[in-house]
Design an enzyme around this catalytic site. Structure first.
Site, short mmCIF file in Angstrom:
data_model
loop_
_atom_site.label_atom_id
_atom_site.label_comp_id
_atom_site.label_asym_id
_atom_site.label_seq_id
_atom_site.Cartn_x
_atom_site.Cartn_y
_atom_site.Cartn_z
N HIS A 113 0.76 -1.97 -20.62
CA HIS A 113 2.08 -1.34 -20.62
C HIS A 113 2.22 -0.29 -19.51
O HIS A 113 3.00 0.65 -19.62
CB HIS A 113 2.38 -0.67 -21.98
N SER A 234 9.20 4.71 8.56
CA SER A 234 10.60 4.95 8.25
C SER A 234 11.35 5.30 9.53
O SER A 234 10.79 5.90 10.45
CB SER A 234 10.72 6.11 7.25
N LYS A 240 6.24 8.62 6.49
CA LYS A 240 6.14 7.48 5.59
C LYS A 240 5.49 6.26 6.23
O LYS A 240 5.70 5.97 7.40
CB LYS A 240 7.53 7.08 5.08
N GLU A 247 5.80 -5.95 -0.25
CA GLU A 247 7.15 -6.08 -0.80
C GLU A 247 7.78 -7.42 -0.44
O GLU A 247 8.46 -8.04 -1.27
CB GLU A 247 8.02 -4.93 -0.28
#
Length: 419
Positions: A113, A234, A240, A247
């Site tokens: 979970h 970024s 970043k 992804e």
């Protein structure tokens, strides 16, 4: 075969074969002139053959149809793609095995979970994916085996009156046998559905791993670092590094499974035998093959450049009262408690530790024994996450010795299958 069966002369057969070989070279070299006024690839090839060898080219299409030719070509292409995917999955599994071997003793938190559940080893976690992709290998192998029948000779749908030898052409194309029913031969696309199904399951496994990578490399988790080759910066935030490769692998799953649904929908109400609807099967398959190959290659590369943070993983392994189950097991094993009773005792200790902002191991012996007099100093030792994973020696468990056994077993299996 046509010549061997006396359907065309050996002279004509030799002339046709020589012309087709020359056309094959032209296509491979990008020199073939495809003409839009000719209906399709078949007519283009036959037209060029006629330019080369004259009217004899008209015998090329004897005892065949575009229907059985396309079905045959499509099976050959799909069979070859199964082989490509098989090789790529094996390379990915090797990368996972390398990660597992390097981290067989590395303690990390295991989750249910998305909550810390029990300590496990990095190697054990990597080996879970080895098992998944190992099953994917068998799915593609099974699909390749079932599709390895030749449609050639089924003609349009009813077979042919010419005395052809379908077993001869099946053998020449490395098929196991000719398909037994000519209608099924030209209209079946089960083999594509099986390929797309296996691809969809593989893509789901890739997506699950990609999702974990995305979570693991986030600043809030910081379990791993991935190489710059698989991240991007970024446009506005200089600090970043975004896990774009993971992804995109995750996103490809929707595209791949969507193609499976598309082909199932195309076929669901299609009467026998051939209909032009089946032209849509190519786009689905080719797109899936391209994207699955890309995803597998990207994930393999990402894994080879991914570095786990040993210290961070170890610290996190002890969070969330992850060794509570070990204490409950100890009460059953050493103190003779029924498990349900030991579960209640340890639940109370977890609540106590939580209320006081402590870990279980930080509770004093007086506090532990006040809750359960059967708890001894020996029980406190098993609250160490490292000792917890060392104790999980059941077959398939997370103990380093079990993990190393499974790594070796898979290395031997993959080496044997390759040989």
């Amino acid at each position: 075969m046509l010549a061997e069966q006396g359907i065309i002369s050996s002279t004509d057969a030799a002339s046709i074969a020589k012309g087709l070989q020359a056309i094959q070279i032209e296509i491979a070299d990008g020199e073939f002139d495809f003409k839009s006024d000719l209906e399709d690839i078949h007519m283009n090839i036959e037209g060029r053959l006629r330019e080369m060898i004259g009217p004899v080219a008209g015998r090329l299409h004897t005892a065949r149809s575009r229907n059985d030719q396309v079905a045959t070509d499509f099976r050959l292409w799909t069979r070859a793609s199964c082989s490509v995917i098989d090789s790529q999955i094996r390379q990915l599994m090797t990368a996972l095995l390398d990660q597992a071997a390097a981290g067989a003793d590395m303690v990390m938190p295991g989750f249910t979970h998305l909550q810390v559940a029990q300590p496990i080893t990095w190697g054990h976690h990597m080996m879970a994916y080895v098992e998944m992709f190992g099953r994917d290998l068998t799915r593609f192998a099974d699909a390749a085996k079932r599709m390895n029948e030749s449609p050639l000779g089924a003609a349009a749908l009813a077979g042919t009156s010419f005395p052809i030898d379908r077993f001869r052409t099946a053998k020449a194309l490395d098929f196991d046998r000719p398909m037994a029913n000519s209608i099924d031969a030209v209209s079946d696309r089960d083999f594509v559905i099986e390929y797309l199904s296996a691809a969809s399951i593989t893509a789901v496994h890739l997506s699950r791993l990609a999702e974990e990578v995305v979570l693991w490399c986030s600043d809030l988790v910081s379990f791993v670092q991935i190489g710059d080759s698989f991240t991007t910066g970024s446009s506005i935030m200089p600090q970043k590094r975004n896990p774009d490769a993971a992804e995109l692998i995750r996103a490809k799953t929707g595209r791949i499974s969507g193609s499976l649904v598309a082909l199932l929908t195309i076929l669901k109400a299609l009467p026998l035998a051939y209909s032009k609807d089946l032209q849509e099967d190519k786009e689905q398959l080719f797109d899936v093959a391209d994207n699955l190959e890309l995803s597998l290659a990207a994930m393999e590369g990402l894994l080879r450049e991914m570095t786990p943070d040993i210290s961070r993983l170890s610290d996190a392994a002890g969070s969330g009262y992850s060794t509570a189950t070990d204490l409950a097991d100890w009460l059953v094993r050493e103190a003779g408690f029924p498990f349900r009773e030991s579960h209640e005792v340890v639940s109370g200790l977890v609540r106590l530790a939580h209320d006081r902002g402590l870990t279980l191991s930080e509770l004093t012996m007086d506090e532990l024994q006040a809750a359960c007099p059967a708890i001894t100093a020996a029980a406190r030792e098993i609250l160490d996450p490292r000792k917890s994973v060392m104790s999980r020696t059941s077959y398939g468990g997370t103990a380093p010795e079990r993990v190393r056994e499974q790594i070796q077993a898979w290395k031997e299996k993959l080496a044997c299958e390759r040989d």
